[in-house]
Design an enzyme around this catalytic site. Structure first.
Site, short mmCIF file in Angstrom:
data_model
loop_
_atom_site.label_atom_id
_atom_site.label_comp_id
_atom_site.label_asym_id
_atom_site.label_seq_id
_atom_site.Cartn_x
_atom_site.Cartn_y
_atom_site.Cartn_z
N PRO A 10 0.79 -1.22 0.00
CA PRO A 10 0.00 0.00 0.00
C PRO A 10 0.83 1.28 0.00
O PRO A 10 1.85 1.37 0.66
CB PRO A 10 -0.85 -0.09 1.27
CG PRO A 10 -0.30 -1.20 2.06
CD PRO A 10 0.52 -2.05 1.17
N ASN A 11 0.33 2.21 -0.77
CA ASN A 11 0.84 3.58 -0.89
C ASN A 11 2.15 3.70 -1.66
O ASN A 11 2.61 4.81 -1.91
CB ASN A 11 0.97 4.25 0.49
CG ASN A 11 -0.36 4.36 1.17
OD1 ASN A 11 -1.34 4.83 0.58
ND2 ASN A 11 -0.44 3.90 2.41
N ARG A 18 4.51 11.08 -2.32
CA ARG A 18 4.29 10.83 -0.90
C ARG A 18 5.58 11.09 -0.11
O ARG A 18 6.58 10.43 -0.31
CB ARG A 18 3.86 9.38 -0.70
CG ARG A 18 3.72 8.98 0.72
CD ARG A 18 3.43 7.49 0.85
NE ARG A 18 3.39 7.11 2.25
CZ ARG A 18 3.78 5.95 2.71
NH1 ARG A 18 4.23 5.02 1.89
NH2 ARG A 18 3.72 5.70 3.99
N TYR A 23 10.95 9.35 1.29
CA TYR A 23 11.02 8.32 0.25
C TYR A 23 11.71 8.77 -1.03
O TYR A 23 11.90 7.97 -1.93
CB TYR A 23 9.61 7.82 -0.07
CG TYR A 23 8.92 7.23 1.13
CD1 TYR A 23 9.32 6.00 1.64
CD2 TYR A 23 7.89 7.91 1.77
CE1 TYR A 23 8.70 5.45 2.75
CE2 TYR A 23 7.26 7.37 2.88
CZ TYR A 23 7.67 6.14 3.36
OH TYR A 23 7.06 5.60 4.46
N ASN A 75 8.03 -5.36 -0.32
CA ASN A 75 7.88 -4.19 0.55
C ASN A 75 6.40 -4.17 0.91
O ASN A 75 5.58 -3.68 0.13
CB ASN A 75 8.30 -2.91 -0.15
CG ASN A 75 8.22 -1.71 0.75
OD1 ASN A 75 7.49 -1.71 1.75
ND2 ASN A 75 8.93 -0.65 0.41
N ALA A 78 2.60 -0.66 5.07
CA ALA A 78 2.02 -0.71 6.42
C ALA A 78 1.59 -2.11 6.84
O ALA A 78 1.48 -2.40 8.03
CB ALA A 78 0.84 0.25 6.52
N GLU A 99 12.34 -9.05 2.87
CA GLU A 99 11.55 -7.86 3.18
C GLU A 99 12.41 -6.62 2.95
O GLU A 99 13.56 -6.57 3.38
CB GLU A 99 11.10 -7.92 4.65
CG GLU A 99 10.27 -6.75 5.08
CD GLU A 99 9.91 -6.83 6.57
OE1 GLU A 99 9.58 -5.77 7.12
OE2 GLU A 99 9.99 -7.91 7.18
N HIS A 101 12.46 -2.19 2.84
CA HIS A 101 11.85 -0.89 3.13
C HIS A 101 12.79 0.20 2.64
O HIS A 101 14.01 0.13 2.87
CB HIS A 101 11.58 -0.73 4.63
CG HIS A 101 10.58 -1.72 5.12
ND1 HIS A 101 9.23 -1.58 4.90
CD2 HIS A 101 10.74 -2.89 5.79
CE1 HIS A 101 8.60 -2.61 5.42
NE2 HIS A 101 9.50 -3.42 5.96
N ARG A 108 12.33 5.55 12.70
CA ARG A 108 11.10 6.32 12.52
C ARG A 108 10.15 6.07 13.69
O ARG A 108 10.56 5.67 14.77
CB ARG A 108 10.49 5.97 11.16
CG ARG A 108 11.43 6.38 10.01
CD ARG A 108 10.86 6.16 8.66
NE ARG A 108 9.65 6.97 8.49
CZ ARG A 108 8.72 6.69 7.60
NH1 ARG A 108 8.82 5.65 6.81
NH2 ARG A 108 7.65 7.46 7.49
#
Length: 143
Positions: A10-11, A18, A23, A75, A78, A99, A101, A108
């Site tokens: 998502p996103n 964004r 990012y 990735n 969320a 995984e 990111h 964060r």
């Protein structure tokens, strides 16, 4: 030819718009074009997919194994922090997943520090921007 699925959650379709301070300004299309272009050098096929829907990601995890992929770079966005369904899908296939990111999630917000996905992956790469995807693909090809 070896095949690797690169799945974005998502996103991530909003990359470039964004939170560019977190990012960067490059888009998902930029990332996918770079990976597909590099795949020729790596002598593999990269299959890129993105969805804001959990079920799509689960279906693609199953599809990766069914199509004979050697691994998955994911990735989960969320979903990283709470999707036991994605976790179980990864645990339920016989191919490795890494995984990824873009940002360093450990520096964060506190909720980003926990991944329910990482315990069933070969490893986790965080904080290297788009280069992290390349690192993950190379790890799958070399291990």
């Amino acid at each position: 030819m070896q095949k690797i699925f690169v799945l974005n959650g998502p996103n991530l379709n909003r990359l470039g718009k964004r939170e560019p301070d977190v990012y960067g300004s490059k888009t998902l299309k930029d990332l996918e074009e770079k990976l597909v272009s590099s795949s020729k050098e790596w002598n593999c096929m990269i299959v890129c997919k993105q969805s804001n829907h959990e079920g799509d990601l689960i279906d693609w995890i199953h599809e990766a194994e069914d199509e004979g992929a050697i691994g998955i770079v994911i990735n989960p966005g969320a979903f990283t922090h709470y999707s036991y369904a994605i976790r179980d899908a990864i645990a339920g296939v016989s191919i490795p997943a890494i995984e990824i990111h873009i940002s360093n999630v450990h520096t964060r917000e506190a909720f980003r520090h926990t991944s329910v996905i990482s315990p069933v992956t070969r490893g986790q790469i965080v904080g290297f921007g788009f280069y992290g995807y390349e690192m993950a693909v190379r790890a799958l090809l070399e291990n």
